[in-house]
Write a protein that holds these residues in place. Sequence first.
Motif, PDB file in Angstrom:
ATOM      1  N   SER A 114      -0.656   9.874  -6.363  1.00 50.66           N
ATOM      2  CA  SER A 114       0.491  10.266  -5.533  1.00 50.66           C
ATOM      3  C   SER A 114      -0.082  10.863  -4.256  1.00 50.66           C
ATOM      4  CB  SER A 114       1.351  11.305  -6.251  1.00 50.66           C
ATOM      5  OG  SER A 114       2.141  10.688  -7.234  1.00 50.66           O
ATOM      6  N   GLY A 116       0.979  12.148  -1.470  1.00 50.36           N
ATOM      7  CA  GLY A 116       1.476  13.335  -0.768  1.00 50.36           C
ATOM      8  C   GLY A 116       0.809  14.632  -1.198  1.00 50.36           C
ATOM      9  N   ASN A 218       5.491  11.310  -3.052  1.00 50.35           N
ATOM     10  CA  ASN A 218       5.902  12.649  -3.522  1.00 50.35           C
ATOM     11  C   ASN A 218       6.291  12.717  -4.994  1.00 50.35           C
ATOM     12  OD1 ASN A 218       5.836  14.059  -0.891  1.00 50.35           O
ATOM     13  ND2 ASN A 218       7.380  12.519  -0.354  1.00 50.35           N
ATOM     14  N   GLU A 233       8.668   5.535  -0.434  1.00 51.80           N
ATOM     15  CA  GLU A 233       7.769   6.215  -1.374  1.00 51.80           C
ATOM     16  C   GLU A 233       6.724   5.247  -1.950  1.00 51.80           C
ATOM     17  OE1 GLU A 233       7.235   9.200  -2.697  1.00 51.80           O
ATOM     18  OE2 GLU A 233       8.732  10.354  -1.572  1.00 51.80           O
TER      19      GLU A 233
END
Length: 326
Positions: A114, A116, A218, A233
């Motif tokens: 991920s 982020g 995120n 995303e």
Amino acid sequence: MTSHFIRLLARLGPIALNTSAKQRLSILIYHRVVSQPDPMRPGEPTLDEFSWQMELLKRNFSVLPLAEASQRLRENTLPPRAVCVTFDDGYSDNESLALSVLKKFSIPATVFVSTGFLNGGRMWNDSVIEAVRQHRGSTLDLRDVGLESYPVDTPLDRFNTADAILTAIKHKAPEERSAIVGAFEGRSSNLPDDLMMTDAQVLNLANSGIDIGAHTVNHPILSRVTDEVAYSEIADSKAYLENLIQKDVLGFAYPNGRPDADYKVKHRDLVEKLGFNVAVSTHWGVSTRESDPYQLPRFTPWDRTEFRFAARLLLNTRRVDPLLAD
Ligand SMILES: [Zn+2]
């Protein structure tokens, strides 16, 4: 001893064998490997445990890269007892601890990142766990943010308290959850900022032959965000990683990963459209030739002895994936 046991088990039940007629693929899911037992994270294997697990896989199973295994599953050319190793989220211990073990036993693995949280970020569940770990005093009073007052006297209290808080806020709307976690973070002076990898660590994994997969930016539950957010995303995490490692990123793992609950068929279709060639859920089970390559199930053998770990891994092959391709 373990090899002998596995041969015995395989003889006892034909279902535990991969035959060319019924090929089975077990995909293991890990998150972290910890340097020593952590009472706040009892589910995470220590370096020693991870090491014997990989040695056991190397000796008794055929460990394949995920993309190759998915391809060979469709072509019906999997070797017996085929297994893949995957990690979710992008924890720095994947690089600082697990990598040396994977190298030692020449185990291919995929790490789903991920993006982020790279370079100093922290996932909300880790903020809760670390804040509870660090809280001074015998109670943690969170009544002002709509929760309760919790005991934190003993290590077991702290584990149970973190668990209770995580359960209480897991299904809240992201904004409400962020507000609660933010209140937590405000009361803790030095929460760790090195739990997740840096760009350099991701690059080192990639340059060491570890496959890097995307896991959104995120880590939202895709079924709860708009189509536009879901698109960015997924696409942005792929683009970020490809730019970083200068290789195609072709694997994806759905955050939380429960089919229909955490992601929908439209997200599965989007992952295919965005150019990935394999995706994994957290649905427990084993993949067969009929499995959807964009929703392969995974499995965590949680046993702390070699005997039980191997037994559970072999018995997992009975748990056939119900999510079949069209
Ligand atoms: Zn995750």
